[in-house]
Design an enzyme around this catalytic site. Structure first.
Site, short mmCIF file in Angstrom:
data_model
loop_
_atom_site.label_atom_id
_atom_site.label_comp_id
_atom_site.label_asym_id
_atom_site.label_seq_id
_atom_site.Cartn_x
_atom_site.Cartn_y
_atom_site.Cartn_z
N ALA A 107 0.87 -1.18 0.00
CA ALA A 107 0.00 0.00 0.00
C ALA A 107 0.90 1.23 0.00
CB ALA A 107 -0.89 -0.02 1.23
N GLY A 118 0.66 -5.09 1.06
CA GLY A 118 -0.59 -5.19 0.31
C GLY A 118 -0.38 -5.83 -1.06
N GLU A 174 -0.48 -9.40 -0.40
CA GLU A 174 -1.88 -9.76 -0.06
C GLU A 174 -2.74 -9.80 -1.32
OE1 GLU A 174 -1.98 -6.68 2.96
OE2 GLU A 174 -2.42 -8.17 4.49
N GLU A 189 5.20 -5.09 6.92
CA GLU A 189 4.48 -4.04 7.67
C GLU A 189 5.05 -3.82 9.06
OE1 GLU A 189 3.09 -6.45 5.87
OE2 GLU A 189 1.25 -5.76 4.88
N1 DAK Z 1 4.58 3.24 -0.77
C1 DAK Z 1 4.95 4.40 -1.35
N2 DAK Z 1 6.07 4.55 -2.09
C2 DAK Z 1 6.85 3.46 -2.24
C3 DAK Z 1 6.53 2.20 -1.67
C4 DAK Z 1 5.32 2.12 -0.91
N3 DAK Z 1 4.89 0.97 -0.37
N4 DAK Z 1 7.50 1.34 -2.00
C5 DAK Z 1 8.38 2.00 -2.75
N5 DAK Z 1 7.99 3.29 -2.91
C6 DAK Z 1 8.67 4.36 -3.64
C7 DAK Z 1 9.90 4.85 -2.89
O1 DAK Z 1 9.53 5.79 -1.91
C8 DAK Z 1 10.69 5.45 -4.01
O2 DAK Z 1 10.15 6.72 -4.34
P1 DAK Z 1 11.10 8.02 -4.52
O3 DAK Z 1 11.92 8.10 -3.30
O4 DAK Z 1 11.91 7.67 -5.75
O5 DAK Z 1 10.14 9.13 -4.74
C9 DAK Z 1 10.41 4.52 -5.19
O6 DAK Z 1 9.20 3.85 -4.86
C10 DAK Z 1 11.49 3.46 -5.38
O7 DAK Z 1 11.71 2.80 -4.12
P2 DAK Z 1 13.15 2.65 -3.45
O8 DAK Z 1 14.04 3.78 -3.85
O9 DAK Z 1 12.93 2.41 -2.02
O10 DAK Z 1 13.66 1.33 -4.19
P3 DAK Z 1 14.66 0.23 -3.61
O11 DAK Z 1 14.92 -0.66 -4.76
O12 DAK Z 1 15.83 0.85 -2.91
O13 DAK Z 1 13.83 -0.57 -2.50
C11 DAK Z 1 11.87 -1.71 -1.64
C12 DAK Z 1 12.72 -1.33 -2.89
C13 DAK Z 1 10.62 -2.40 -2.15
C14 DAK Z 1 12.67 -2.72 -0.79
C15 DAK Z 1 11.57 -0.45 -0.81
O14 DAK Z 1 11.00 0.51 -1.69
C16 DAK Z 1 10.58 -0.71 0.29
O15 DAK Z 1 10.93 -1.24 1.35
N6 DAK Z 1 9.30 -0.33 0.06
C17 DAK Z 1 8.29 -0.42 1.10
C18 DAK Z 1 7.81 -1.84 1.23
C19 DAK Z 1 6.75 -1.95 2.33
O16 DAK Z 1 7.01 -1.65 3.49
N7 DAK Z 1 5.55 -2.40 1.97
C20 DAK Z 1 4.44 -2.52 2.90
C21 DAK Z 1 3.67 -1.24 2.94
S1 DAK Z 1 2.30 -1.30 4.11
C22 DAK Z 1 -5.34 -2.11 3.93
C23 DAK Z 1 -4.92 -2.89 2.91
C24 DAK Z 1 -3.56 -3.11 2.71
C25 DAK Z 1 -2.64 -2.50 3.52
C26 DAK Z 1 -3.06 -1.70 4.55
C27 DAK Z 1 -4.41 -1.49 4.75
N8 DAK Z 1 -6.73 -1.88 4.18
C28 DAK Z 1 -7.71 -2.62 3.38
C29 DAK Z 1 -7.20 -0.94 5.12
C30 DAK Z 1 -1.23 -2.72 3.24
C31 DAK Z 1 -0.24 -2.12 3.88
C32 DAK Z 1 1.11 -2.14 3.30
O17 DAK Z 1 1.35 -2.72 2.25
#
Ligand code: DAK
Length: 259
Positions: free
Chosen positions: A67, A110, A113, A133
């Site tokens: 997400a 997400g 998921e 998360e």
């Molecule tokens: N959200 C927003 N931006 C993201 C992102 C994300 N999840 N993942 C990556 N990006 C963006 C980065 O901020 C970056 O943007 P800029 O800085 O260039 O503007 C760009 O994508 C490239 O990412 P990185 O520079 O970080 O790339 P790397 O190759 O170094 O790293 C990575 C890739 C995937 C390991 C890293 O980006 C990362 O850790 N991303 C976050 C992964 C994460 O934590 N995912 C879980 C998010 S929480 C719900 C339903 C679902 C959910 C919640 C509620 N309801 C129905 C209520 C789900 C929650 C989640 O998924």
């Protein structure tokens, strides 16, 4: 169909539709609008009789990195309650047609998921699955703790959810999370190949069979068996059943029409 964050091709191949997540710079992070577009796309494809199987993919680098954290960062619990994104996720989950996920690169949070709500998962060798998360001070909220545990078992699910570690495509295959791993240049092709195998079957039998397999996730064995039985009888109300069995007896290939 016009969308901003996804593209939809209703006739990618015969009876096969393709949805592609299209926010490449953000690694296909699932913002609210993207999710609404997905919900709409699945509804339209479910209503289109020409479509018998749906393939969903991202790009080589990412299926979806979760997400949109930037959009969620300042939200309160009450904001989330009012947005009620669960309604969107529930609608997607209710899609009647089979969905194949063609996954390459990151499928996280997400994104993982969303993949797990699909029926079949084909991955490239580069795919990485995870529920990170916990590293954001939250936990999976769109089915991750349940579907992952049912797919890979308690030991690995607990490790992934509590540490946020990613697993490789090979580990995902070995643990039963996905169906197949192929070289990166083949993951979409392989998914479409499997979609074609499904699309030649009776759409009615496919719908009832999908429904029955999913029933195994949220019912007792006895309840699931009764449900399966009802759907099994229902197949015999279709012309496709007559055609399928007649074709077998006549030693020819069946032609299914979805009636
Ligand atoms: N959200 C927003 N931006 C993201 C992102 C994300 N999840 N993942 C990556 N990006 C963006 C980065 O901020 C970056 O943007 P800029 O800085 O260039 O503007 C760009 O994508 C490239 O990412 P990185 O520079 O970080 O790339 P790397 O190759 O170094 O790293 C990575 C890739 C995937 C390991 C890293 O980006 C990362 O850790 N991303 C976050 C992964 C994460 O934590 N995912 C879980 C998010 S929480 C719900 C339903 C679902 C959910 C919640 C509620 N309801 C129905 C209520 C789900 C929650 C989640 O998924």
């Amino acid at each position: 169909m016009e969308f901003e964050f996804i593209t939809v091709n209703e006739s990618y191949a015969k009876h096969i539709a393709l949805i592609q997540l299209n926010r490449p710079k953000e690694l296909n992070a699932l913002n609210l609008q993207l999710m609404l577009e997905l919900k709409r796309a699945f509804q339209l494809l479910d209503d289109n009789d020409e479509v018998r199987c749906i393939v969903i993919t991202g790009n080589d680098q990412a299926f979806a990195a979760g997400a949109d954290i930037k959009q969620m960062e300042n939200k309160s619990a009450i904001d989330l309650l009012k947005i009620d994104q669960f309604e969107t996720w529930d609608q997607i989950r209710k899609t009647k047609k089979p969905i194949i996920a063609a996954v390459s690169g990151f499928a996280l949070g997400g994104g993982c998921e969303l993949v797990m709500t699909c029926d079949i998962i084909i991955a490239s060798e580069t795919a990485k699955f995870g529920q990170p998360e916990i590293k954001l001070g939250i936990m999976p909220g769109a089915g991750g703790t349940q579907r992952l545990t049912k797919a890979v078992g308690k030991a690995l699910a607990m490790e992934m959810v509590l540490t946020g570690k990613f697993i490789s495509a090979e580990e995902a295959l070995a643990s039963g999370l996905i169906n197949k791993v192929v070289p990166i240049e083949l993951y979409l092709e392989e998914a479409v190949k499997m979609a074609k195998e499904i699309a030649v079957q009776s759409p009615i039998a496919i719908r009832l069979a999908k429904e029955s397999v999913l029933k195994a996730f949220d019912s007792s064995l006895q309840e699931g068996l009764y449900f399966e039985r009802k759907n099994f009888y229902m197949c015999f109300a279709s012309e496709d059943q007559k055609e399928g069995m007649k074709a077998f007896v006549e030693k020819r290939k069946p032609v299914f029409i979805g009636k």
